[in-house]
Design a protein around this motif. Structure first.
Motif, PDB file in Angstrom:
ATOM      1  N   TYR A  87       0.834  -1.194   0.000  1.00  0.00           N
ATOM      2  CA  TYR A  87       0.000   0.000   0.000  1.00  0.00           C
ATOM      3  C   TYR A  87       0.874   1.252   0.000  1.00  0.00           C
ATOM      4  O   TYR A  87       0.632   2.192  -0.757  1.00  0.00           O
ATOM      5  CB  TYR A  87      -0.952  -0.013   1.200  1.00  0.00           C
ATOM      6  N   LEU A  88       1.893   1.257   0.876  1.00  0.00           N
ATOM      7  CA  LEU A  88       2.783   2.419   0.950  1.00  0.00           C
ATOM      8  C   LEU A  88       3.554   2.618  -0.359  1.00  0.00           C
ATOM      9  O   LEU A  88       3.719   3.747  -0.821  1.00  0.00           O
ATOM     10  CB  LEU A  88       3.755   2.266   2.123  1.00  0.00           C
ATOM     11  N   GLN A  89       4.004   1.521  -0.962  1.00  0.00           N
ATOM     12  CA  GLN A  89       4.689   1.626  -2.247  1.00  0.00           C
ATOM     13  C   GLN A  89       3.751   2.170  -3.321  1.00  0.00           C
ATOM     14  O   GLN A  89       4.139   3.012  -4.141  1.00  0.00           O
ATOM     15  CB  GLN A  89       5.246   0.269  -2.685  1.00  0.00           C
ATOM     16  N   GLU A  90       2.525   1.693  -3.308  1.00  0.00           N
ATOM     17  CA  GLU A  90       1.541   2.177  -4.285  1.00  0.00           C
ATOM     18  C   GLU A  90       1.336   3.688  -4.123  1.00  0.00           C
ATOM     19  O   GLU A  90       1.322   4.431  -5.114  1.00  0.00           O
ATOM     20  CB  GLU A  90       0.218   1.431  -4.101  1.00  0.00           C
ATOM     21  N   GLN A  91       1.185   4.125  -2.873  1.00  0.00           N
ATOM     22  CA  GLN A  91       1.003   5.555  -2.623  1.00  0.00           C
ATOM     23  C   GLN A  91       2.225   6.355  -3.076  1.00  0.00           C
ATOM     24  O   GLN A  91       2.086   7.414  -3.694  1.00  0.00           O
ATOM     25  CB  GLN A  91       0.737   5.815  -1.132  1.00  0.00           C
ATOM     26  N   PHE A  92       3.417   5.853  -2.791  1.00  0.00           N
ATOM     27  CA  PHE A  92       4.643   6.529  -3.208  1.00  0.00           C
ATOM     28  C   PHE A  92       4.681   6.677  -4.727  1.00  0.00           C
ATOM     29  O   PHE A  92       4.938   7.766  -5.254  1.00  0.00           O
ATOM     30  CB  PHE A  92       5.872   5.742  -2.714  1.00  0.00           C
ATOM     31  N   PHE A  93       4.406   5.581  -5.447  1.00  0.00           N
ATOM     32  CA  PHE A  93       4.462   5.638  -6.910  1.00  0.00           C
ATOM     33  C   PHE A  93       3.361   6.529  -7.485  1.00  0.00           C
ATOM     34  O   PHE A  93       3.590   7.249  -8.460  1.00  0.00           O
ATOM     35  CB  PHE A  93       4.423   4.233  -7.516  1.00  0.00           C
TER      36      PHE A  93
END
Length: 140
Positions: A87-93
């Motif tokens: 989820y955090l990676q998705e938000q970052f990207f």
């Protein structure tokens, strides 16, 4: 070996010697008793072996169940951690893509403005020729 009828005939003809009948029955009873005692002892050993095996298998099952529970719990925790990380990676990207889009849009707007300014300059030069150009044409 004598059968019951043979003993009965023997006991009829020999008075006072009915002890043979008792002894013969007693011998057979002892043989049966020994056979049953051996059978009971064998069954008891078998039951004890089964009880011990059951105890061992039950303990292994308990340990395996505990280990499975621990593995399930760890797997669930790992899944939750991975889910959170994804989820955090998705938000970052998504944020990075948004920044890239905004930067591109700003550059496009700037480029459009520059192009429009250049077009305006070119139009003005056709409508209002500069003084230097007028002198060139009028001097000749």
């Amino acid at each position: 070996m004598a059968v019951k009828e043979d003993l009965d005939i023997f006991n009829q003809h020999s008075q006072g010697k009915s002890k043979l009948k008792f002894e013969m029955r007693s011998y057979q009873d002892n043989q049966q008793l020994n056979w049953f005692k051996n059978r009971v002892a064998k069954e008891q050993r078998h039951a004890k072996a089964l009880e011990e095996s059951l105890g061992i298998v039950s303990e292994k099952l308990r340990k395996t169940t505990e280990e499975n529970c621990i593995v399930r719990h760890r797997t669930k925790m790992q899944h939750e951690e991975n889910k959170e990380e994804m989820y955090l990676q998705e938000q970052f990207f998504k944020d990075q893509i948004k920044i890239i889009h905004e930067s591109r849009d700003a550059k496009e707007e700037s480029f459009e403005r520059l192009q429009q300014e250049e077009r305006d300059k070119v139009k003005q030069s056709y409508v209002n020729p500069s003084n230097g150009e007028e002198k060139k044409y009028s001097g000749n």
